[in-house]
Design an enzyme around this catalytic site. Structure first.
Site, PDB file in Angstrom:
ATOM      1  N   LEU A 139     -25.242  32.529   2.042  1.00 18.79           N
ATOM      2  CA  LEU A 139     -24.034  33.065   1.894  1.00 18.79           C
ATOM      3  C   LEU A 139     -23.738  34.298   2.065  1.00 18.79           C
ATOM      4  O   LEU A 139     -24.955  35.331   1.971  1.00 18.79           O
ATOM      5  CB  LEU A 139     -23.558  33.000   0.127  1.00 18.79           C
ATOM      6  CG  LEU A 139     -23.270  31.824  -0.397  1.00 18.79           C
ATOM      7  CD1 LEU A 139     -22.663  31.979  -1.898  1.00 18.79           C
ATOM      8  CD2 LEU A 139     -22.042  31.123   0.297  1.00 18.79           C
ATOM      9  N   ASP A 140     -22.779  34.719   3.007  1.00 17.12           N
ATOM     10  CA  ASP A 140     -22.657  36.362   3.270  1.00 17.12           C
ATOM     11  C   ASP A 140     -22.981  37.105   2.200  1.00 17.12           C
ATOM     12  O   ASP A 140     -22.775  36.900   1.139  1.00 17.12           O
ATOM     13  CB  ASP A 140     -21.270  36.494   4.032  1.00 17.12           C
ATOM     14  CG  ASP A 140     -21.155  35.785   5.450  1.00 17.12           C
ATOM     15  OD1 ASP A 140     -21.902  35.220   5.816  1.00 17.12           O
ATOM     16  OD2 ASP A 140     -20.077  35.848   5.616  1.00 17.12           O
ATOM     17  N   ARG A 141     -23.521  38.360   2.637  1.00 17.10           N
ATOM     18  CA  ARG A 141     -23.686  39.523   1.576  1.00 17.10           C
ATOM     19  C   ARG A 141     -22.413  39.460   0.895  1.00 17.10           C
ATOM     20  O   ARG A 141     -22.509  39.909  -0.579  1.00 17.10           O
ATOM     21  CB  ARG A 141     -23.967  40.820   2.182  1.00 17.10           C
ATOM     22  CG  ARG A 141     -24.121  41.988   1.468  1.00 17.10           C
ATOM     23  CD  ARG A 141     -24.210  43.268   2.207  1.00 17.10           C
ATOM     24  NE  ARG A 141     -25.584  43.055   2.937  1.00 17.10           N
ATOM     25  CZ  ARG A 141     -26.643  43.998   2.313  1.00 17.10           C
ATOM     26  NH1 ARG A 141     -26.618  44.403   1.326  1.00 17.10           N
ATOM     27  NH2 ARG A 141     -27.819  43.861   3.052  1.00 17.10           N
TER      28      ARG A 141
END
Length: 240
Positions: free
Chosen positions: A59-61
């Site tokens: 997942l993106d930051r």
């Protein structure tokens, strides 16, 4: 996070996999420049096994919500194959700027790397990889004097930044996205709300939902979301 804080974010656990409620603003793994990451805390999630669990996807930051971990090598192989084959159901919630003209639809736009200097930044590219996102509006409203909409998004492919690029390409960028939308003084309004994993060959799929994080509650409420996760019902018709 402390071991207790890490375990408190656990949404699901069995012998094969874990689902963690990833906080926004934390990278899932250490990048090329180093720095803290969620993987640093995986020792707290061994629960008696000899090795730490490992990421089954990313997942993106800045994205919050359901993150799947495999507890051992065979489980990771199984999960990796399910993700690759598109057999794992993923549902995201987003608050976007603007008003989609329709109530639902599909975004079928291939994606490619923006350029060699921008790392993982992506763009719509006719020569890129196929990317498909299904969407529907769950609510509309005004937030900070601007029109916004609460969307449910289902990525049918797993391209980098797919939902963020697709929403921006449609003219309604996800709020708080400094890369593909207008910069905003709010965190990215994107939640990996639900994951459905057919990990068992004979049993029912594992279905897990992540709670709405504090940084998304205000914008979602402006679109009709209520704390129990159900949109406010329409008022009852008066008795005649």
């Amino acid at each position: 996070m402390t071991p207790e804080e890490t375990r408190a974010r656990l949404l699901y656990r069995d012998g094969l996999m874990l689902v963690l409620d990833k906080p926004a603003g934390v990278a899932v793994h250490r990048g090329p420049k180093g720095g803290a990451s969620l993987e640093d805390d995986f020792d707290a999630l061994r629960f008696g096994l000899p090795r730490n669990p490992a990421l089954a996807h990313r997942l993106d930051r800045e994205t919050a919500g359901c993150l799947v971990l495999g507890r051992h090598h065979k489980a990771l192989e199984r999960l990796g194959l399910l993700f690759k084959q598109g057999k794992i159901g993923k549902t995201y919630w987003a608050v976007v700027a603007g008003e989609p003209a329709a109530e639902s639809g599909a975004i079928d736009l291939p994606l490619g790397r923006l350029d060699d200097t921008r790392g993982w930044w992506m763009k719509v590219d006719p020569e890129g990889q196929p990317a498909l996102t299904l969407w529907r509006v769950r609510g509309r409203g005004l937030w900070r004097e601007a029109a916004v909409a609460w969307l449910e998004l289902e990525p049918k492919t797993g391209r980098t930044h797919q939902l963020r690029v697709h929403c921006a390409a449609m003219g309604w960028a996800i709020l708080g996205d400094p890369v593909y939308g207008a910069r905003a003084d709010v965190p990215l309004q994107l939640l990996a709300r639900k994951i459905v994993v057919p990990i068992s060959k004979s049993g029912a799929p594992v279905e897990v939902e992540a709670p709405v994080p504090p940084h998304m509650r205000e914008a979602l409420a402006a679109c009709g979301w209520a704390p129990d996760g159900v949109a406010d019902p329409a008022p009852a018709a008066p008795d005649l």
